[in-house]
Motif scaffolding. Structure first.
Motif, PDB file in Angstrom:
ATOM      1  N   SER A  73       0.854  -1.212  -0.133  1.00  0.00           N
ATOM      2  CA  SER A  73       0.139  -0.110   0.185  1.00  0.00           C
ATOM      3  C   SER A  73       0.715   1.293   0.011  1.00  0.00           C
ATOM      4  O   SER A  73       2.236   1.127   0.101  1.00  0.00           O
ATOM      5  CB  SER A  73      -0.859  -0.051   1.467  1.00  0.00           C
ATOM      6  N   ALA A  74       0.321   1.981  -0.282  1.00  0.00           N
ATOM      7  CA  ALA A  74       1.078   3.342  -0.275  1.00  0.00           C
ATOM      8  C   ALA A  74       0.167   4.757   0.398  1.00  0.00           C
ATOM      9  O   ALA A  74      -0.923   4.845   0.026  1.00  0.00           O
ATOM     10  CB  ALA A  74       1.433   4.048  -1.586  1.00  0.00           C
ATOM     11  N   LYS A  75       0.558   5.314   1.219  1.00  0.00           N
ATOM     12  CA  LYS A  75      -0.188   6.590   1.954  1.00  0.00           C
ATOM     13  C   LYS A  75       0.707   8.004   2.059  1.00  0.00           C
ATOM     14  O   LYS A  75       1.595   8.008   2.054  1.00  0.00           O
ATOM     15  CB  LYS A  75      -0.660   6.089   3.408  1.00  0.00           C
ATOM     16  N   VAL A  76      -0.138   9.100   1.887  1.00  0.00           N
ATOM     17  CA  VAL A  76       0.317  10.343   2.231  1.00  0.00           C
ATOM     18  C   VAL A  76      -0.067  10.777   3.500  1.00  0.00           C
ATOM     19  O   VAL A  76      -1.161  10.747   3.776  1.00  0.00           O
ATOM     20  CB  VAL A  76      -0.294  11.171   0.972  1.00  0.00           C
ATOM     21  N   TYR A  77       0.858  11.308   4.287  1.00  0.00           N
ATOM     22  CA  TYR A  77       0.659  12.025   5.713  1.00  0.00           C
ATOM     23  C   TYR A  77       1.027  13.364   5.567  1.00  0.00           C
ATOM     24  O   TYR A  77       1.986  13.881   5.034  1.00  0.00           O
ATOM     25  CB  TYR A  77       1.589  11.054   6.655  1.00  0.00           C
ATOM     26  N   GLY A  78       0.244  13.944   6.074  1.00  0.00           N
ATOM     27  CA  GLY A  78       0.481  15.607   6.507  1.00  0.00           C
ATOM     28  C   GLY A  78       1.097  15.608   7.885  1.00  0.00           C
ATOM     29  O   GLY A  78       1.193  14.663   8.513  1.00  0.00           O
ATOM     30  N   ASN A 118      -3.670  14.414   8.893  1.00  0.00           N
ATOM     31  CA  ASN A 118      -4.216  13.387   8.179  1.00  0.00           C
ATOM     32  C   ASN A 118      -3.519  12.368   7.472  1.00  0.00           C
ATOM     33  O   ASN A 118      -2.325  12.832   7.007  1.00  0.00           O
ATOM     34  CB  ASN A 118      -5.521  13.926   7.348  1.00  0.00           C
ATOM     35  N   GLU A 119      -4.039  11.351   7.053  1.00  0.00           N
ATOM     36  CA  GLU A 119      -3.268  10.407   5.957  1.00  0.00           C
ATOM     37  C   GLU A 119      -4.586  10.193   5.095  1.00  0.00           C
ATOM     38  O   GLU A 119      -5.742  10.116   5.179  1.00  0.00           O
ATOM     39  CB  GLU A 119      -3.075   9.174   6.807  1.00  0.00           C
ATOM     40  N   HIS A 120      -3.984   9.931   3.858  1.00  0.00           N
ATOM     41  CA  HIS A 120      -4.848   9.582   2.682  1.00  0.00           C
ATOM     42  C   HIS A 120      -4.062   8.508   1.948  1.00  0.00           C
ATOM     43  O   HIS A 120      -3.002   8.412   1.703  1.00  0.00           O
ATOM     44  CB  HIS A 120      -4.873  10.833   1.893  1.00  0.00           C
ATOM     45  N   THR A 121      -4.853   7.719   1.215  1.00  0.00           N
ATOM     46  CA  THR A 121      -4.318   6.460   0.364  1.00  0.00           C
ATOM     47  C   THR A 121      -3.987   7.426  -0.995  1.00  0.00           C
ATOM     48  O   THR A 121      -4.766   8.143  -1.377  1.00  0.00           O
ATOM     49  CB  THR A 121      -5.463   5.450   0.147  1.00  0.00           C
ATOM     50  N   LEU A 122      -2.671   6.814  -1.370  1.00  0.00           N
ATOM     51  CA  LEU A 122      -2.169   7.695  -2.296  1.00  0.00           C
ATOM     52  C   LEU A 122      -2.848   7.424  -3.667  1.00  0.00           C
ATOM     53  O   LEU A 122      -2.955   8.795  -4.341  1.00  0.00           O
ATOM     54  CB  LEU A 122      -0.734   7.072  -2.689  1.00  0.00           C
ATOM     55  N   ASN A 123      -3.479   6.364  -4.003  1.00  0.00           N
ATOM     56  CA  ASN A 123      -4.211   6.412  -5.275  1.00  0.00           C
ATOM     57  C   ASN A 123      -5.371   6.873  -5.324  1.00  0.00           C
ATOM     58  O   ASN A 123      -6.192   7.286  -6.192  1.00  0.00           O
ATOM     59  CB  ASN A 123      -4.275   4.835  -5.891  1.00  0.00           C
TER      60      ASN A 123
END
Length: 277
Positions: A73-78, A118-123
């Motif tokens: 998986s890949a996530k984006v974190y602020g 927050n975190e978001h799924t990259l795709n």
């Protein structure tokens, strides 16, 4: 690479996440980036234990790839605004990209403000990134992962911020976060209301919160890279009213006291995990 050379190279990294280093089962690998919008790349396998792993405020956006063969998986974190537990999968290997503080990569279809805490799924915020995702999760070689991301990012840009935001952010760094809104007004010629509106639009947080983040990271940086540091002097230099105020703020943002943190990052268990490429 000698310990002296390692620590010298690590001085170029201004955004520290020490609890990630300590969570590594073995080595925590680091690499500089060719693009100034990226602070650095990192990779590590998470220890198989129940100890909490905290992220601390750094003003950065991270993209974190979980390279597990069965559930990648890949996530984006602020940036968090205080020490925040991150639910890493134990025993999994991760590859991370940390953008420079205040940088918002334009290929992410979200605002800077929506990413904070927050975190978001990259795709989900970029569905056209499957090729990069597959390249990164299908190799165990850190240098290849770095090369794949740099090749991808060579065709991208950082989101442009206003000249006022850039001027204020530069001044915040010059003062290690110890700056008042009145000084920002005098510097830019704009009212605090305008400064705050522009800054939040560009960075995602107010100038006051960003200053707090920079002051936290300045404290962490100085403890990491100073051999004969008096914590009372550090508190004074960073503009804290007294050492008690410094300790309270540090513990909230870093999850431990300055003294205990100093003992952790000066310990061989921390230093020996670091592997700089």
């Amino acid at each position: 690479m000698s310990t002296h050379e390692l620590l010298s190279n690590l001085k170029s990294i201004r955004s520290k996440q020490p609890w990630m280093v300590l969570s590594a089962a073995q080595k925590f690998s680091l690499s500089n980036a060719r693009n100034a919008s990226i602070s650095h790349f990192y990779s590590f396998e998470v220890k198989d234990d129940d100890e909490a792993i905290f992220a601390i405020p750094d003003g950065c956006v991270d993209i974190l790839f979980d390279c597990d063969s069965s559930r990648p998986s890949a996530k984006v974190y602020g940036t968090p605004l205080e020490a925040t537990s991150i639910p890493f999968n134990r025993g999994h290997r991760y590859f991370g990209v940390r953008f420079s503080a205040g940088i918002m990569p334009d290929f992410l279809a979200t605002s800077a403000q929506e990413l904070v805490c927050n975190e978001h799924t990259l795709n989900e915020i970029n569905p056209n990134i499957n090729q990069l995702f597959e390249q990164i999760i299908n190799t165990e070689c850190f240098t290849e992962q770095v090369a794949y991301f740099e090749q991808f990012y060579g065709h991208q840009e950082a989101r442009k911020c206003s000249a006022t935001t850039y001027q204020v952010m530069k001044s915040i760094y010059q003062h290690n976060g110890n700056i008042k809104i009145q000084d920002m007004e005098a510097l830019t010629g704009y009212t605090r209301r305008t400064i705050q509106r522009l800054f939040i639009d560009d960075i995602g947080v107010s100038p006051k919160l960003f200053s707090r983040i920079v002051r936290c990271q300045s404290a962490v940086y100085n403890i990491n890279h100073s051999d004969h540091l008096e914590l009372s002097n550090l508190a004074f230099d960073l503009g804290f009213s007294d050492q008690s105020h410094f300790q309270k703020e540090f513990k909230k943002l870093v999850s431990t006291t300055p003294l205990l943190y100093k003992n952790s990052v000066k310990h061989d268990d921390y230093i020996n995990k670091l592997h700089y490429l």
